[in-house]
Design a protein around this motif. Sequence first.
Motif, short mmCIF file in Angstrom:
data_model
loop_
_atom_site.label_atom_id
_atom_site.label_comp_id
_atom_site.label_asym_id
_atom_site.label_seq_id
_atom_site.Cartn_x
_atom_site.Cartn_y
_atom_site.Cartn_z
N TYR A 81 69.75 31.58 34.58
CA TYR A 81 69.14 30.61 33.68
C TYR A 81 68.96 31.06 32.23
O TYR A 81 68.91 30.22 31.33
N TYR A 82 68.80 32.33 31.98
CA TYR A 82 68.46 32.79 30.63
C TYR A 82 69.43 32.31 29.55
O TYR A 82 69.01 31.95 28.46
N ALA A 83 70.71 32.34 29.82
CA ALA A 83 71.71 32.04 28.79
C ALA A 83 71.69 30.58 28.35
O ALA A 83 72.02 30.27 27.20
N ASP A 84 71.29 29.67 29.24
CA ASP A 84 71.44 28.24 28.96
C ASP A 84 70.15 27.44 28.85
O ASP A 84 70.20 26.25 28.54
N PHE A 85 69.01 28.06 29.12
CA PHE A 85 67.76 27.29 29.14
C PHE A 85 66.67 28.01 28.36
O PHE A 85 66.67 29.24 28.27
N GLY A 86 65.73 27.23 27.84
CA GLY A 86 64.55 27.80 27.22
C GLY A 86 63.62 28.34 28.30
O GLY A 86 63.09 27.56 29.09
N MET A 87 63.48 29.65 28.36
CA MET A 87 62.68 30.25 29.43
C MET A 87 62.13 31.58 28.97
O MET A 87 62.83 32.36 28.32
N VAL A 88 60.88 31.83 29.30
CA VAL A 88 60.25 33.12 29.08
C VAL A 88 59.67 33.55 30.42
O VAL A 88 59.05 32.75 31.13
N VAL A 89 59.88 34.81 30.77
CA VAL A 89 59.37 35.35 32.03
C VAL A 89 58.64 36.64 31.73
O VAL A 89 59.13 37.47 30.96
N PHE A 90 57.45 36.80 32.30
CA PHE A 90 56.76 38.08 32.18
C PHE A 90 56.11 38.42 33.51
O PHE A 90 55.82 37.56 34.33
N VAL A 91 55.95 39.72 33.72
CA VAL A 91 55.43 40.25 34.98
C VAL A 91 54.24 41.14 34.68
O VAL A 91 54.29 41.96 33.77
N ALA A 92 53.18 40.98 35.46
CA ALA A 92 51.98 41.80 35.29
C ALA A 92 51.48 42.28 36.64
O ALA A 92 51.67 41.60 37.66
N ASP A 93 50.87 43.45 36.65
CA ASP A 93 50.19 43.93 37.84
C ASP A 93 48.85 43.22 37.94
O ASP A 93 48.13 43.11 36.94
N VAL A 94 48.51 42.74 39.12
CA VAL A 94 47.23 42.08 39.35
C VAL A 94 46.62 42.59 40.64
O VAL A 94 47.33 43.01 41.55
N ALA A 95 45.31 42.53 40.74
CA ALA A 95 44.58 42.90 41.95
C ALA A 95 44.26 41.63 42.71
O ALA A 95 43.72 40.68 42.13
#
Length: 102
Positions: A81-95
Amino acid sequence: MSPAVTLRKLVTIVCEADMESALLPELARVGARGYTITEARGQGARGVRDGAWRASSNIRIEVLCDAQVADALVDMLQARYYADFGMVVFVADVAVLRPAKF
């Protein structure tokens, strides 16, 4: 005594609202057991996304999962999806308090 917590990953995807129906089966395919979706508004590289109509709407999809599923999810999103769509992804550690759910 405080309840035991376990670390999990929170994968957050902010994308075009029209992508929802395509993404949800992909989440399950890579092993996500659930998700939360909310509407999102803001401004970024693709301009203002104010949600005034469906074509200018964004959603925020949040997935709590283990590291293996998070990695698979991020890899799939980048590849498909990254090349063709508006998208932001982020990953976080959570408890989390109920790790068996995620």
